[in-house]
Design a protein around this motif. Structure first.
Motif, short mmCIF file in Angstrom:
data_model
loop_
_atom_site.label_atom_id
_atom_site.label_comp_id
_atom_site.label_asym_id
_atom_site.label_seq_id
_atom_site.Cartn_x
_atom_site.Cartn_y
_atom_site.Cartn_z
N PHE A 80 0.88 -1.15 0.00
CA PHE A 80 0.00 0.00 0.00
C PHE A 80 0.93 1.21 0.00
N THR A 145 2.30 2.44 14.34
CA THR A 145 1.86 1.57 13.25
C THR A 145 0.60 0.80 13.65
N ALA A 146 -0.04 0.25 12.63
CA ALA A 146 -1.22 -0.58 12.88
C ALA A 146 -0.84 -1.81 13.72
N SER A 147 0.35 -2.34 13.50
CA SER A 147 0.76 -3.53 14.26
C SER A 147 0.84 -3.21 15.75
N HIS A 195 -4.35 -8.96 8.35
CA HIS A 195 -2.91 -8.71 8.31
C HIS A 195 -2.21 -9.56 9.37
N SER A 197 -0.29 -8.97 11.52
CA SER A 197 -0.07 -8.34 12.83
C SER A 197 -0.94 -8.96 13.92
N THR A 247 -11.68 -6.46 9.45
CA THR A 247 -10.86 -5.65 8.54
C THR A 247 -11.72 -4.85 7.56
N GLY A 249 -10.67 -3.36 4.27
CA GLY A 249 -9.56 -3.22 3.31
C GLY A 249 -8.41 -4.16 3.63
N THR A 251 -5.19 -6.62 3.32
CA THR A 251 -3.93 -6.31 2.65
C THR A 251 -3.88 -6.91 1.24
N ASP A 277 -9.50 -3.10 11.92
CA ASP A 277 -8.24 -2.66 11.31
C ASP A 277 -8.55 -2.15 9.90
N ALA A 279 -6.28 -0.18 8.19
CA ALA A 279 -4.97 0.47 8.08
C ALA A 279 -4.86 1.33 6.82
N ASN A 306 -4.20 4.07 9.26
CA ASN A 306 -2.88 4.70 9.17
C ASN A 306 -2.96 5.95 8.29
N HIS A 308 -0.54 7.53 7.66
CA HIS A 308 0.71 7.53 6.89
C HIS A 308 0.61 6.67 5.63
N LYS A 309 -0.50 5.96 5.46
CA LYS A 309 -0.62 5.21 4.22
C LYS A 309 -1.24 6.10 3.13
N1 PLP Z 1 -3.30 -3.97 8.61
C1 PLP Z 1 -3.47 -3.95 7.28
C2 PLP Z 1 -4.82 -4.20 6.69
C3 PLP Z 1 -2.38 -3.67 6.45
O1 PLP Z 1 -2.54 -3.68 5.13
C4 PLP Z 1 -1.12 -3.42 7.03
C5 PLP Z 1 0.04 -3.13 6.17
O2 PLP Z 1 -0.04 -2.92 5.02
C6 PLP Z 1 -1.00 -3.47 8.42
C7 PLP Z 1 -2.11 -3.75 9.17
C8 PLP Z 1 0.31 -3.24 9.10
O3 PLP Z 1 0.62 -1.90 9.05
P1 PLP Z 1 1.80 -1.27 9.93
O4 PLP Z 1 2.99 -1.27 9.06
O5 PLP Z 1 1.28 0.09 10.23
O6 PLP Z 1 1.96 -2.11 11.14
#
Ligand code: PLP
Length: 523
Positions: A80, A145-147, A195, A197, A247, A249, A251, A277, A279, A306, A308-309
């Motif tokens: 992304f 971060t999302a993680s 994701h 994470s 979720t 969207g 990944t 999530d 993100a 995020n 930042h995305k």
């Molecule tokens: N969740 C989703 C749906 C993602 O697509 C991503 C990364 O692309 C993440 C979480 C992880 O993002 P981050 O790098 O902010 O931890």
């Protein structure tokens, strides 16, 4: 470096950064270096004597830029996006100038208070239900971060359930033993397409992890029914599902889980912490046409996306909202005497350290504030809608050549995934899952074996085309496998994205696909 040297160095650095941005589209998006390229270009250790900025800056172009992948290039269509912007950079600059580890309100009241205000603005902007506003029991906090957000939620969910189960059992060894027994039975859940994470958070939290099926028939989204079935199966085994990542969207394909159906499950399992999530795709919620997704979030516990995305805020900036901030504070507030102060004791201030895993925190809200003010809501919506349109344009190009490409998931939040057909065919109805009557190899064979063979061939040619295009270096794409289907992902959502780049990547893909398929036909 004194003030006047800093002034000169900073002007020179800013000039170079502007020049980099002005030329980023012309640079090859991927670096042409081999692993380990950097060490031979550097001395064995740091210099004994300090060097002038001019010498340091010269090495940026010589040593660093050749090893960069250009995420801001419009030819970057992988993963992304990770959008930056000039106002976002200015926010980072001021943040490092006011350098602080602002964990408590008194560590820098502006850091805490601006964050609370901009998070409330954002919650409103993306139409999150009111319960996520700080005026009530909820609120927002910026994480890296999302993680990190997912981990913070998983641990808070685990501890909330333990508190609920152990009630007012006195602190001490017996309570700790009981809590340890409970943790061993706890299961964190996420879609099979969530994701990674969530799985990582479960590993760190020392709980089990289980996926919920999200097949192609449900557009790779988790349904309420699938979640309920998984929960019931786990409970029948004596396990305790305590957390689920929904979720918006995914990944791989930007799939959206069935939030309405999941909200029904939430009503029946109030101990299950449901985190959303979003993100990447969450940024689209600033546009009213996506806000129908938001009402069910009132039934969940937390949400993140995020900035930042896709929202022009420089890395790192993940907006994390909780419905009850007490759920975080009850887990993360540990206050030794050196962190006590009159403002904290008064209960009138927010100490964000109590909402998160680390103690110290950066002044990230400045860059959000700068971005929101510079672009305005209108400007940001235009930015998102432009990328959604580009995704639809690319999807249309693929569909104009059904003999070569099969769209697997149509443009969603700007992301399209597709396969290359293993041989020229006449508009197959669903070539990614069905045998293709026009494919000579299968002409007399419509058994399951033929279908499996077709799928295998489609996966193989798609992978070859993907590798060929990336190896050529003009564009950077990523691929993934969803439910056994190998797909190429194209998402063009950087600030400099334009139709002409999508047209060009389509031509490059088409040429590569024809070469690969023709080579196969000759073999
Ligand atoms: N969740 C989703 C749906 C993602 O697509 C991503 C990364 O692309 C993440 C979480 C992880 O993002 P981050 O790098 O902010 O931890």
């Amino acid at each position: 470096m004194d003030s006047s040297q800093f002034r000169e160095a900073a002007h020179s650095a800013i000039d170079e950064i502007i020049q980099y941005y002005d030329t980023v589209a012309e640079r090859p998006v991927l670096p042409n270096v081999s692993p380990g390229y950097l060490r031979p270009l550097l001395p064995a250790g740091p210099p004994d004597e300090g060097e002038p900025w001019s010498a340091i800056q010269a090495d940026i172009d010589k040593i660093i830029v050749p090893g960069l992948t250009h995420w801001q290039s419009p030819k970057f269509m992988a993963f992304f996006p990770c959008n930056s912007s000039y106002p976002g950079m200015l926010g980072e600059l001021y943040s490092s100038a006011f350098n602080a580890a602002a964990f408590n309100w008194i560590c820098s009241p502006a850091v805490t208070e601006l964050e609370t205000v901009v998070m409330d603005w954002i919650a409103k902007l993306i139409a999150l239900p009111d319960c996520y506003q700080s005026a009530g029991e909820g609120g927002g906090i910026i994480q890296g971060t999302a993680s990190e957000v997912v981990l913070t939620s998983v641990v808070a969910a685990r501890e909330r359930l333990i508190r609920r189960k152990l009630g007012d059992m006195p602190e001490g060894d017996e309570r700790m033993d009981k809590a340890a027994d409970l943790r061993g039975k706890m299961v964190a859940l996420g879609s099979e397409h969530a994701h990674s994470s969530t799985q990582k958070a479960a590993v760190i939290a020392g709980t089990r992890f289980r996926t919920v099926p999200a097949p192609r028939s449900s557009n790779f989204g988790v349904t309420g029914r699938a979640l309920r079935t998984t929960i019931e199966e786990l409970k029948a085994k004596g396990l305790d599902p305590f957390y689920f990542t929904a979720t918006i969207g995914s990944t791989g394909t930007c799939a959206v889980d069935d939030l309405e159906g999941i909200a029904d499950v939430a009503r029946d399992y109030p101990d299950l912490w449901i985190h959303v999530d979003a993100a990447y795709a969450g940024s689209a919620l600033i546009c009213p046409e996506y806000q129908h997704l938001c009402p069910p979030i009132a039934h969940f516990d937390s949400f993140n996306f995020n900035l930042h995305k896709w929202l022009l805020t420089n890395f790192d900036c993940s907006a994390f909202f909780v419905k009850r901030r007490k759920d975080l504070i009850d887990t993360y507030s540990i206050t030794p005497s050196y962190l006590r102060n009159e403002f904290t004791e008064s209960g009138l201030v927010t100490d964000y350290r109590d909402w998160q895993i680390p103690l110290g925190r950066r002044f990230r809200s400045l860059k959000v504030w700068f971005v929101l003010r510079t672009y305005g809501v209108k400007g940001l919506r235009e930015f998102i809608r432009g990328h959604v349109k580009l995704g639809e344009y690319f999807n249309g190009l693929l569909e104009s050549r059904p003999d070569v490409f099969s769209v697997v998931t149509p443009a969603s939040f700007g992301l399209t995934t597709f396969q290359v057909n293993p041989a020229k065919a006449h508009a197959p109805s669903s070539p990614a899952t069905k045998s293709n009557p026009a494919h000579e190899a299968y002409l007399n064979d419509f058994t399951n074996d033929a279908e499996a063979q077709y799928r295998e061939d489609a996966n193989r040619v798609t992978k070859e085309v993907y590798e060929k295009v990336n190896a050529a270096g003009e564009f950077f794409l990523t691929s993934t496998v969803v439910c056994g289907v190998y797909v190429i992902r194209v998402v063009s959502a950087v600030e400099r994205s334009e139709e002409k780049y999508l047209k060009r990547v389509f031509e490059v893909l088409l040429e590569a696909a024809e070469e690969v398929v023709n080579e196969k036909a000759k073999a």
